[in-house]
Design an enzyme around this catalytic site. Structure first.
Site, PDB file in Angstrom:
ATOM      1  N   LYS A  35       0.963  -1.125   0.033  1.00  0.00           N
ATOM      2  CA  LYS A  35      -0.028   0.083   0.075  1.00  0.00           C
ATOM      3  C   LYS A  35       0.883   1.106   0.017  1.00  0.00           C
ATOM      4  O   LYS A  35       0.392   2.334  -0.548  1.00  0.00           O
ATOM      5  CB  LYS A  35      -0.979  -0.084   1.169  1.00  0.00           C
ATOM      6  CG  LYS A  35      -1.882   1.199   1.314  1.00  0.00           C
ATOM      7  CD  LYS A  35      -2.580   1.386   0.180  1.00  0.00           C
ATOM      8  CE  LYS A  35      -3.767   2.594   0.285  1.00  0.00           C
ATOM      9  NZ  LYS A  35      -3.562   3.568   1.145  1.00  0.00           N
ATOM     10  N   GLU A  61       0.701   6.671  -6.467  1.00  0.00           N
ATOM     11  CA  GLU A  61      -0.358   8.072  -6.622  1.00  0.00           C
ATOM     12  C   GLU A  61       0.326   9.209  -6.749  1.00  0.00           C
ATOM     13  O   GLU A  61      -0.427   9.927  -7.256  1.00  0.00           O
ATOM     14  CB  GLU A  61      -1.315   7.553  -5.283  1.00  0.00           C
ATOM     15  CG  GLU A  61      -2.512   8.290  -5.262  1.00  0.00           C
ATOM     16  CD  GLU A  61      -3.115   8.191  -4.144  1.00  0.00           C
ATOM     17  OE1 GLU A  61      -3.196   8.861  -3.201  1.00  0.00           O
ATOM     18  OE2 GLU A  61      -3.864   6.915  -4.063  1.00  0.00           O
TER      19      GLU A  61
END
Length: 332
Positions: free
Chosen positions: A194, A201
């Site tokens: 993550k 991102e």
């Protein structure tokens, strides 16, 4: 299944809603009693939700072996919650950290909890405020047998196969990954995956931000008149959503923001970073892996707190859309 949920913010409350809608039972707790009452529907358990007035109350209302999902801010809040909860739990119980903790902290916590007979899973969770409808992409680290036992929880929170076309070359029964969740590896692996997800991102968001900043300044008086363009950035975002190579959910969210406010006047351009980008860059340094784009995008967020551009307003707008992240007042 039955699950305890600690932390009823934007994501925690929505996760409870998604789980109980699918038939699971949840016992919920938050430091704000009003949030507990709201989510638990004033104590009614018709929807499979029961409120708890304390961590001890939550633990007592769960059947053994208990499973409790922690959805509070990373760092000290998570550390304290894990410690306080572990003091109340028993051999065979499981703590799941679904926040954005540093993966090395997961390894340390798991080792400590194992000595008490308590299992620990780190669940990298992506989906933001839209997850209640779209589902949450989950990357889970920890003991495989514990993951398998709690898999119905992960499968319910995940998006499922949905309408996404299968990747060319895949056949047979859809895998967990195709349903939106994976067992990433041992403790720490879930939050490590993550963490890199969030670092990427940053880079993707920065690319959109810089591109749209160029669009916004295409009519600059510093350009020769024949090379000036008064571009409709909202329409550009919209057309790119259809058939473009850069079509993505981030672009969808940017299109929403630009439709609502083409000049993004309500944003200052102050862009916060929540930690994962820094940790991604640190991991790259430790592994001697060049990460030019991800590092640069992190530094841009630092600079945004001193000098704001339209591109940084684009970053703020995207963060608000996918995660409900609001700018700090006056950029403070």
């Amino acid at each position: 299944m039955q699950l305890g949920m600690i932390g009823l913010g934007r994501m925690g409350a929505n996760m409870v809603k998604r789980l109980t809608t699918a038939g699971h039972q949840c016992v919920v707790f938050d430091l704000d009693p009003a949030r507990v009452r709201e989510v638990a529907q004033d104590g009614s358990n018709e929807a499979g939700i029961a409120g708890a007035g304390s961590l001890q109350d939550l633990v007592q209302k769960l059947a053994r072996p208990r499973a409790v999902w922690i959805m509070v801010p990373s760092g000290d809040p998570t550390e304290k919650t894990v410690d306080d909860l572990a003091a109340l739990m028993e051999d065979g119980d499981t703590i799941i950290d679904g926040g954005n903790s540093y993966y090395k902290d997961d390894v340390r916590r798991a080792k400590k909890l194992k000595e008490q007979g308590i299992h620990y899973l780190d669940a990298g969770t992506s989906g933001g405020v839209w997850g209640v409808e779209r589902g949450y992409c989950l990357m889970v680290g920890g003991e495989p047998e514990v993951f398998n036992r709690l898999e119905p929880i992960f499968a319910t929170l995940a998006p499922g196969v949905g309408s996404i076309d299968r990747t060319r070359g895949r056949s047979g029964e859809p895998t967990r990954a195709e349903k939106g969740y994976i067992h990433a590896g041992p403790n720490g692996a879930g939050h490590f995956v993550k963490m890199i997800h969030n670092g990427i991102e940053y880079g993707l968001m920065e690319a959109f931000a810089e591109g749209f900043d160029i669009f916004k300044n295409a009519n600059s008086h510093e350009l020769a008149p024949e090379y000036r363009y008064d571009l409709d950035v909202s329409e550009i975002a919209e057309v790119w959503r259809r058939g473009s190579v850069v079509a993505s959910w981030l672009l969808d969210l940017l299109a929403i923001s630009l439709t609502e406010s083409p000049d993004l006047h309500e944003f200052t351009g102050f862009v916060h970073d929540s930690g994962e980008g820094r940790w991604t860059v640190l991991a790259a340094i430790e592994e001697a892996v060049p990460a030019d784009v991800l590092t640069s995008s992190l530094y841009t967020r630092f600079r945004s707190r001193q000098d704001h551009t339209f591109g940084e307003k684009v970053l703020s707008a995207m963060r608000k859309q996918f995660g409900g992240h609001m700018e700090r007042p006056s950029g403070g």
